[in-house]
Design a protein around this motif. Structure first.
Motif, PDB file in Angstrom:
ATOM      1  N   GLY A 147       0.812  -1.206   0.000  1.00 44.75           N
ATOM      2  CA  GLY A 147       0.000   0.000   0.000  1.00 44.75           C
ATOM      3  C   GLY A 147       0.849   1.261   0.000  1.00 44.75           C
ATOM      4  O   GLY A 147       0.533   2.238  -0.696  1.00 44.75           O
ATOM      5  N   LEU A 148       1.947   1.266   0.771  1.00 44.16           N
ATOM      6  CA  LEU A 148       2.831   2.434   0.806  1.00 44.16           C
ATOM      7  C   LEU A 148       3.529   2.633  -0.539  1.00 44.16           C
ATOM      8  O   LEU A 148       3.661   3.766  -1.025  1.00 44.16           O
ATOM      9  N   LYS A 149       3.946   1.544  -1.171  1.00 45.79           N
ATOM     10  CA  LYS A 149       4.560   1.647  -2.503  1.00 45.79           C
ATOM     11  C   LYS A 149       3.559   2.224  -3.500  1.00 45.79           C
ATOM     12  O   LYS A 149       3.906   3.060  -4.340  1.00 45.79           O
ATOM     13  N   MET A 150       2.305   1.771  -3.414  1.00 44.57           N
ATOM     14  CA  MET A 150       1.287   2.253  -4.346  1.00 44.57           C
ATOM     15  C   MET A 150       0.963   3.727  -4.113  1.00 44.57           C
ATOM     16  O   MET A 150       0.700   4.469  -5.064  1.00 44.57           O
ATOM     17  N   ALA A 151       0.971   4.160  -2.853  1.00 49.44           N
ATOM     18  CA  ALA A 151       0.717   5.571  -2.561  1.00 49.44           C
ATOM     19  C   ALA A 151       1.832   6.447  -3.125  1.00 49.44           C
ATOM     20  O   ALA A 151       1.570   7.509  -3.721  1.00 49.44           O
ATOM     21  N   LEU A 152       3.075   6.014  -2.968  1.00 48.21           N
ATOM     22  CA  LEU A 152       4.206   6.755  -3.539  1.00 48.21           C
ATOM     23  C   LEU A 152       4.143   6.755  -5.062  1.00 48.21           C
ATOM     24  O   LEU A 152       4.382   7.779  -5.717  1.00 48.21           O
ATOM     25  N   SER A 153       3.791   5.608  -5.627  1.00 53.29           N
ATOM     26  CA  SER A 153       3.728   5.487  -7.086  1.00 53.29           C
ATOM     27  C   SER A 153       2.600   6.319  -7.668  1.00 53.29           C
ATOM     28  O   SER A 153       2.730   6.859  -8.777  1.00 53.29           O
ATOM     29  N   SER A 154       1.489   6.426  -6.937  1.00 55.41           N
ATOM     30  CA  SER A 154       0.354   7.209  -7.449  1.00 55.41           C
ATOM     31  C   SER A 154       0.723   8.685  -7.569  1.00 55.41           C
ATOM     32  O   SER A 154       0.323   9.364  -8.524  1.00 55.41           O
ATOM     33  N   LYS A 155       1.506   9.201  -6.608  1.00 49.27           N
ATOM     34  CA  LYS A 155       1.943  10.600  -6.693  1.00 49.27           C
ATOM     35  C   LYS A 155       2.909  10.803  -7.871  1.00 49.27           C
ATOM     36  O   LYS A 155       2.850  11.820  -8.568  1.00 49.27           O
ATOM     37  N   ALA A 156       3.786   9.824  -8.070  1.00 50.65           N
ATOM     38  CA  ALA A 156       4.727   9.931  -9.197  1.00 50.65           C
ATOM     39  C   ALA A 156       3.982   9.833 -10.530  1.00 50.65           C
ATOM     40  O   ALA A 156       4.291  10.547 -11.486  1.00 50.65           O
ATOM     41  N   LYS A 157       2.977   8.958 -10.594  1.00 52.31           N
ATOM     42  CA  LYS A 157       2.216   8.765 -11.831  1.00 52.31           C
ATOM     43  C   LYS A 157       1.380   9.998 -12.177  1.00 52.31           C
ATOM     44  O   LYS A 157       1.235  10.361 -13.344  1.00 52.31           O
ATOM     45  N   GLU A 158       0.826  10.652 -11.138  1.00 55.33           N
ATOM     46  CA  GLU A 158      -0.010  11.831 -11.359  1.00 55.33           C
ATOM     47  C   GLU A 158       0.809  13.094 -11.626  1.00 55.33           C
ATOM     48  O   GLU A 158       0.247  14.138 -11.960  1.00 55.33           O
ATOM     49  N   GLY A 159       2.116  13.013 -11.437  1.00 57.35           N
ATOM     50  CA  GLY A 159       2.956  14.194 -11.607  1.00 57.35           C
ATOM     51  C   GLY A 159       2.948  15.105 -10.397  1.00 57.35           C
ATOM     52  O   GLY A 159       3.319  16.287 -10.496  1.00 57.35           O
ATOM     53  N   ASN A 160       2.525  14.584  -9.252  1.00 57.05           N
ATOM     54  CA  ASN A 160       2.466  15.373  -8.021  1.00 57.05           C
ATOM     55  C   ASN A 160       3.599  15.023  -7.061  1.00 57.05           C
ATOM     56  O   ASN A 160       3.455  15.159  -5.844  1.00 57.05           O
ATOM     57  N   LEU A 161       4.707  14.560  -7.617  1.00 56.95           N
ATOM     58  CA  LEU A 161       5.891  14.242  -6.825  1.00 56.95           C
ATOM     59  C   LEU A 161       6.989  15.233  -7.169  1.00 56.95           C
ATOM     60  O   LEU A 161       7.345  15.407  -8.334  1.00 56.95           O
ATOM     61  N   ILE A 162       7.521  15.899  -6.136  1.00 61.13           N
ATOM     62  CA  ILE A 162       8.612  16.854  -6.296  1.00 61.13           C
ATOM     63  C   ILE A 162       9.795  16.376  -5.462  1.00 61.13           C
ATOM     64  O   ILE A 162       9.625  16.005  -4.286  1.00 61.13           O
ATOM     65  N   VAL A 163      10.970  16.360  -6.066  1.00 65.47           N
ATOM     66  CA  VAL A 163      12.187  15.961  -5.358  1.00 65.47           C
ATOM     67  C   VAL A 163      13.076  17.188  -5.196  1.00 65.47           C
ATOM     68  O   VAL A 163      13.416  17.853  -6.184  1.00 65.47           O
ATOM     69  N   LEU A 164      13.428  17.492  -3.950  1.00 64.32           N
ATOM     70  CA  LEU A 164      14.307  18.625  -3.648  1.00 64.32           C
ATOM     71  C   LEU A 164      15.682  18.112  -3.255  1.00 64.32           C
ATOM     72  O   LEU A 164      15.816  17.023  -2.684  1.00 64.32           O
ATOM     73  N   ASP A 165      16.682  18.919  -3.544  1.00 65.83           N
ATOM     74  CA  ASP A 165      18.045  18.544  -3.175  1.00 65.83           C
ATOM     75  C   ASP A 165      18.173  18.484  -1.658  1.00 65.83           C
ATOM     76  O   ASP A 165      18.692  17.516  -1.100  1.00 65.83           O
ATOM     77  N   ASN A 166      17.677  19.502  -0.976  1.00 63.57           N
ATOM     78  CA  ASN A 166      17.676  19.539   0.490  1.00 63.57           C
ATOM     79  C   ASN A 166      16.707  20.629   0.929  1.00 63.57           C
ATOM     80  O   ASN A 166      16.124  21.327   0.096  1.00 63.57           O
TER      81      ASN A 166
END
Length: 208
Positions: free
Chosen positions: A108-127
């Protein structure tokens, strides 16, 4: 899956390769529903019981004669109609707990993370390094990053003190370490923001 990394100043910070086994799983509504339901049930506090007639410490002596008093017949002062008497049909003590297979929770946690990445609602910051912990300065930076209406920001083991101080006055921003990642909080925020350290911790959590 390759994702662009940004800085708090909305500048390019290179690329990062996300593990498809963690961020590339096809989401399933039934799995996510089971995990969220399990979380919410276990968040519930125990129900406090009411004192019933047998639990009230009052005399059991018959306080009036059976007939001739012009009132109803009573045996003792524990009756529910009296002030201080026991509660009639009151709530019973209940503990709300639920169990769920560990593999289902991890999936379930993997799917929640994947859903944000799939929807384009995942942002990765350097720090999350911020010069000074001022809310005004942070708000100006976030307006350029496009965090959306609500954002869940995850850092590594320790939270950045200056960022935590500056974001504490922003209702739209919630901050937590990567160890606290859970399905309910991820899904109820519009945007998921991860630092490089958070990505490493999440991938190590499933691959370690």
């Amino acid at each position: 899956m390759k994702v662009k990394v940004q800085t708090l100043d909305a500048k390019a910070g290179g690329d990062i390769q996300l593990d498809d086994a963690v961020f590339g799983v096809e989401p399933r509504a039934d799995i996510l529903h089971r995990v969220v339901t399990w979380q919410l049930i276990n968040r519930r506090a125990p129900a406090r019981p009411a004192r019933e007639r047998s639990d009230v410490a009052r005399t059991g002596k018959k306080f009036g004669r059976q007939k001739g008093g012009g009132t109803a017949r009573h045996g003792d002062r524990r009756a529910p109609i009296f002030i201080g008497g026991g509660k009639a049909h009151g709530p019973r003590a209940r503990v709300f707990t639920s169990s769920l297979n560990k593999k289902v929770r991890a999936l379930g946690l993997k799917m929640a993370l994947s859903s944000k990445a799939k929807e384009g609602n995942l942002i990765v910051l350097d720090n999350l390094d911020l010069g000074e912990g001022k809310t005004k300065a942070l708000r100006e930076k976030l307006s350029k990053l496009g965090f959306g209406k609500t954002a869940l920001v995850m850092d590594g083991d320790a939270l950045n003190v200056s960022f935590a101080r500056a974001s504490s006055n922003l209702e739209s921003i919630n901050l937590m370490p990567a160890v606290g990642a859970n399905v309910y909080d991820i899904l109820r925020h519009e945007t998921l923001v991860l630092t490089r350290a958070a990505v490493e911790k999440l991938e190590a959590r499933f691959n370690g």
